[in-house]
Write an enzyme that holds these catalytic residues in place. Structure first.
Site, PDB file in Angstrom:
ATOM      1  CD  GLU A 114      -2.903  -1.152   2.883  1.00 55.98           C
ATOM      2  OE1 GLU A 114      -2.338   0.139   4.147  1.00 55.98           O
ATOM      3  OE2 GLU A 114      -3.326  -2.076   2.894  1.00 55.98           O
ATOM      4  CE  LYS A 116       5.111   5.651   7.445  1.00 57.53           C
ATOM      5  NZ  LYS A 116       5.252   6.588   7.923  1.00 57.53           N
ATOM      6  CG  ASP A 118       3.482  13.170   5.287  1.00 57.54           C
ATOM      7  OD1 ASP A 118       3.611  12.189   6.122  1.00 57.54           O
ATOM      8  OD2 ASP A 118       4.320  13.409   4.979  1.00 57.54           O
ATOM      9  CE1 TYR A 226      -3.359   3.216   8.812  1.00 60.48           C
ATOM     10  CE2 TYR A 226      -3.533   4.516   6.473  1.00 60.48           C
ATOM     11  CZ  TYR A 226      -3.442   4.234   8.152  1.00 60.48           C
ATOM     12  OH  TYR A 226      -3.254   5.468   8.935  1.00 60.48           O
ATOM     13  CE  LYS A 313       9.608   7.063   7.871  1.00 65.54           C
ATOM     14  NZ  LYS A 313       9.195   8.440   8.099  1.00 65.54           N
ATOM     15  CB  CYS A 407      10.491  49.501  -2.903  1.00 64.59           C
ATOM     16  SG  CYS A 407      10.263  48.104  -4.188  1.00 64.59           S
ATOM     17  CB  CYS A 410      10.248  52.007  -6.840  1.00 61.37           C
ATOM     18  SG  CYS A 410       9.323  52.217  -5.092  1.00 61.37           S
ATOM     19  CB  CYS A 425       7.768  48.018  -1.778  1.00 63.20           C
ATOM     20  SG  CYS A 425       7.423  49.532  -2.670  1.00 63.20           S
ATOM     21  CB  CYS A 431       6.190  50.210  -6.637  1.00 57.85           C
ATOM     22  SG  CYS A 431       7.324  48.219  -6.449  1.00 57.85           S
TER      23      CYS A 431
END
Ligand code: IVH
Length: 668
Positions: A114, A116, A118, A226, A313, A407, A410, A425, A431
C-alpha cells in the site's frame, strides 16, 4: 576508540536532541529536520540502547510513540492500541523482513503493498453502521476525541451503505489534504494575511485539532481507510475486509497491490519511489503487510509495532547546492519575497536554479548566508524550498544576510508591520511591479475576466496606454491597431471584452480592486453585508468589524485603502465607466423584524427544513451565524439540539427560542 563514557554521552545527546525535535514536531507543528534525519537519530539511539542495555531508561524517547494529545479535547482509551510501523530506508532491510517472514510462516503467503499516506492517523468506531467516535492516535493508548471535526469530512460515511457489517468495529486510516486543495488554501490564507502552512500534513493536523468544527468543515480534508479491527469481520484477511469497507462507503486506496514475492514488492516500491509526485496527495513511502490474519497472529507484535508489517520510507528528495545570491521579488500588494539563486542542480527530475526563501525570519532562523551550501527540498509543492544549511561547508569570513531596507524596484523604504512575516513596499501607485501586478489581478478570470496575456499587459503598460486599471475603460480601438501583436480583429475583441466586464457582479469588482487581504471570499462577505461600494466606503472600523469574518487586519487594510485620495479617484473613474457598484437586489417583502439580528439555529425542526429557516431569517432582515458568541441575538432551538450549544447560550445569556416562538417573531 569508543569508551563507555563516550557512548553514554552520545546516548544522552541523542535523547536530548530527539526530545527537542519531538517538541518542535508535535507541539509546535514546526519540524526543524526532515523525517529521514529524525529517523536516523532514533535508529542510532535504539541501536546504542540495544547494544549497551546498562544505559536503558524508561523515559528514553525510544520508549514511546509520539504524542499528539491536546488537552482541550476529551480523551478516549483505544480498545486496540494504535501501533506504529517499523520502518526502513534500505532495500536490503526490506529483503530481510520478507525472508524473516518466509521462515516463520513457512507456508504459502501473500503480501499487500500500500501507499504510506503522509497525513494524520485516525481511528473511527462504528456501532450498528453509525459513526459514533473518531479518535486521534494520541500516545497510542489513548487519543483525542475529534468526532465533530471528522464528521465534516465528506468522504467519511456517517452511516454505512448496504448491510452485513459487524455490529461493532473500528476502522483506521489517514486524514490528509490533497495537494491542489492545499495550494489553493494557502493562497487564500496568504491573501487574507493569515499564516500559511508549511506542508499538507501540518495543515491537516492543525485543522483536525481546531475547536470550531464549522471552520473545519471549510477545510478540504479527505481520508483513506486502510486497517479494520473488530471481532466479527466478514473475512479472515486484510485485503478482502478493506475491499468490503469500500462497499460500505469508505474511501479505500486504488493503489493497493497483492504481491507474492520480494521481486514484486520491490517493483511496487521502485515504481512509487519514481512516481510519487504524479499523485494528487503526499506519500512518504510504501507499507507492506502480511495479508492473512491467521499468519499475522503467528507473527505477533513488538511493544510498538506489528511484526507482520513494515514500511519502506522514501527519502525526501533533497540535494545540496551553493547559494549564489538572493533576489527580492515585489508582488502585486507590495509584499517582498526573497528568492535564492542557486548553482543549478538536479532534483526530482528537474534542474533547479531558484528556490523560495519565504521571508526575512526564515533566512535568519536558518542562518542562511551567501556562498553557503544549502539543502534544497522538493515537497509536493511546485517551487522547491531551501530547508537548511550545511554549516560544515561554510566558507570562512561569511556574514549574515543583510535583508534589504528599500524596494529593489523603486527605492522606497520598506515597512514591516508588527507581527507580520513579510516586508512591504508602501509605494502602491508608483512601484512598477505593483502597478503591473494590480493590472494583471484586475483583468484575471476571477476578477473582471478581461482575457489578456501577461505579455500584452506589459506591452500596454510600457506604451503608457494603461497606467492603472481604470485606463482600460478609456481605451479606443484605434490606439491598439498600430501596436505589434494587434490586428483589427484582436483589437476589437479586447474592446468588446472590456465592455463586457461592466456586467461583472459587484463582489468581483470589489475583489478586482486588489485591496490587501480582500480575497474572493472576503469580497463576497463585504458585498453581502454592505450591499454597495458607497456603504462600504463610508463604513467606520466598528461597522466593518460587524461584518461576517472581517477581523481587525482586514478592517484596517480597508480603512487605509479608502483613506487614500488616489484610490478614491480610481474608484470614481470605475463608477463613471459604469461598473457594478451594488449587489443584485433580492426581491424582498420581508417584515424587517429581524433587521440587524444575528441568529443561530440548531437541531431539527418540525415545520421547516433547516435551509428554509435560514432563508426566513435572511428574508426578514436577519443574519445567519454558525457559532455562538456574545454578539448572537437568538438561538432557535429545534429537536435533538446538542447540549453544548444550549449550555453556551445559557452561559452567554442569549435567548433560546423554539420554532413556534420564532414563527411568532416573524408574524407567521
Ligand atoms: S497500517 C499496525 N497502512 O503510518 C499498523 N499505516 O507508522 C497500522 N500510515 O500511524 C498502520 N499509510 O498513520 C498503515 N497504508 C498504510 C498507511 C499507514 C500511512 C501511517 C499511519 C501510522 C503510521 C505508521
Amino acid at each position: 576508540m569508543t569508551t563507555e563514557s563516550s557512548v553514554y554521552n552520545r546516548i544522552r545527546q541523542l535523547r536530548n536532541s530527539i526530545n527537542e525535535h519531538n517538541y518542535q514536531y508535535y507541539n509546535l507543528s514546526q519540524p526543524k529536520i526532515s523525517d529521514f534525519e529524525y529517523d536516523q537519530l532514533l535508529k542510532e539511539l535504539r541501536d546504542l540502547e540495544n547494544k549497551y542495555p546498562q544505559y536503558a531508561d524508561a523515559n528514553s524517547p525510544t520508549q514511546r510513540v509520539g504524542n499528539d494529545i491536546n488537552l482541550e479535547f476529551e480523551q478516549h482509551m483505544h480498545r486496540f492500541p494504535m501501533l506504529s510501523l517499523d520502518n526502513t530506508y534500505s532495500k536490503e532491510e526490506l529483503a530481510d523482513f520478507i525472508t524473516r517472514i518466509q521462515k516463520i510462516v513457512n507456508e504459502d503467503f501473500e503480501f499487500i503493498c500500500e501507499l504510506k499516506f503522509d497525513g494524520v492517523s485516525i481511528s473511527l468506531t462504528y456501532e450498528n453502521g453509525i459513526l459514533i467516535r473518531a479518535v486521534t492516535r494520541g500516545d497510542g493508548e489513548k487519543g483525542d476525541v475529534v468526532t465533530a471535526n471528522v464528521k465534516t469530512i465528506k468522504s467519511i460515511p456517517l452511516t454505512l451503505r448496504g448491510e452485513n457489517f459487524p455490529p461493532y468495529f473500528e476502522i483506521r486510516g489517514e486524514i490528509f489534504i490533497p495537494l491542489a486543495s492545499f495550494e489553493k488554501m494557502n493562497t487564500e490564507r496568504e491573501e487574507a494575511g493569515e499564516m500559511v502552512f508549511a506542508n499538507p500534513r501540518n495543515a491537516a493536523s492543525g485543522t483536525l485539532k481546531m475547536q470550531n468544527s464549522s471552520l473545519v468543515a471549510k477545510r478540504p480534508l479527505d481520508c483513506y481507510l486502510y486497517n479494520m479491527l473488530g471481532e466479527n469481520l466478514p473475512f479472515s484477511n486484510h485485503y478482502d475486509n478493506i475491499q468490503k469497507a469500500g462497499e460500505w462507503g469508505f474511501k479505500i486506496s486504488e493503489y493497493t497491490k497483492k504481491c507474492r514475492s520480494l521481486e514484486e514488492i520491490l517493483d511496487y516500491t521502485n515504481y512509487w519511489e519514481n512516481h510519487r509526485y504524479t499523485l494528487p496527495f503526499d506519500i512518504d513511502g510504501v507499507v507492506i503487510k502480511v495479508n492473512s490474519y491467521h499468519q499475522q497472529e503467528r507473527l505477533g507484535y513488538t511493544a510498538k509495532s506489528p511484526r507482520w508489517a513494515t514500511s519502506f520510507k522514501f527519502k525526501a528528495e533533497q540535494v545540496t547546492t551553493r547559494l549564489i545570491s538572493i533576489d527580492y521579488q515585489v508582488g502585486r500588494t507590495g509584499a517582498i519575497t526573497p528568492v535564492a539563486n542557486l548553482e543549478p542542480v538536479l532534483l526530482a527530475g528537474t534542474t533547479v536554479k531558484r528556490a523560495s526563501l519565504h521571508n526575512a525570519d526564515q533566512i535568519e532562523l536558518l542562518d542562511i548566508r551567501i556562498n553557503d551550501t544549502v539543502y534544497i527540498e522538493k515537497g509536493g509543492e511546485i517551487i522547491p524550498k531551501v530547508v537548511g544549511v550545511d554549516k560544515s561547508k561554510r566558507p570562512e569570513g561569511s556574514e549574515p544576510v543583510q535583508y534589504i531596507s528599500v524596494c529593489p524596484e523603486c527605492n522606497t523604504a520598506l515597512i514591516r508591520t508588527e507581527g507580520e512575516a513579510k516586508h512591504y513596499c508602501p509605494n502602491e501607485s508608483g512601484c512598477p511591479p505593483q502597478i503591473k501586478g494590480k493590472i494583471e489581478h484586475f483583468v484575471s478570470r476571477k476578477a473582471m475576466d478581461i482575457g489578456l496575456a501577461e505579455a500584452t499587459i506589459h506591452q500596454l503598460f510600457s506604451h503608457g496606454l494603461i497606467k492603472n486599471p481604470a485606463d482600460f475603460y478609456d481605451l479606443q480601438k484605434e490606439q491598439l491597431v498600430n501596436l505589434e501583436r494587434f490586428a483589427e480583429k484582436s483589437a476589437e475583441n479586447l474592446i468588446k471584452s472590456i465592455r463586457n466586464s461592466k456586467q461583472v457582479p459587484f463582489p468581483r469588482v470589489l475583489y478586482a480592486l486588489g485591496i490587501r487581504y480582500v480575497g474572493e471570499t472576503v469580497a463576497k462577505k463585504l458585498a453581502q453585508h454592505f450591499t454597495s461600494m458607497q456603504n462600504l466606503m463610508e463604513a467606520n472600523a466598528d461597522q466593518l468589524l460587524e461584518a461576517d469574518e472581517i477581523g481587525e487586519k482586514i478592517a484596517e487594510s480597508l480603512m487605509n485603502y479608502f483613506a487614500n485620495e488616489k484610490n478614491r479617484q480610481f474608484i470614481e473613474r470605475l463608477r463613471l465607466a459604469g461598473l457594478k457598484f451594488e449587489s443584485e437586489k433580492k426581491q424582498s417583502s420581508g417584515t424587517g423584524r429581524l433587521n440587524g439580528k444575528s441568529i443561530i439555529i440548531s437541531g431539527v425542526f418540525e415545520n421547516f427544513s433547516r435551509e428554509e429557516i435560514k432563508e426566513l431569517i435572511e428574508h426578514h432582515g436577519g443574519k445567519n451565524v454558525s457559532s455562538i458568541s456574545s454578539k448572537t441575538d437568538y438561538l432557535v432551538a429545534g429537536e435533538k439540539i446538542g447540549p453544548s450549544k444550549l449550555e453556551k447560550a445559557k452561559e452567554l445569556g442569549i435567548p433560546v427560542i423554539s420554532e413556534i416562538e420564532f414563527m411568532q417573531l416573524i408574524n407567521l
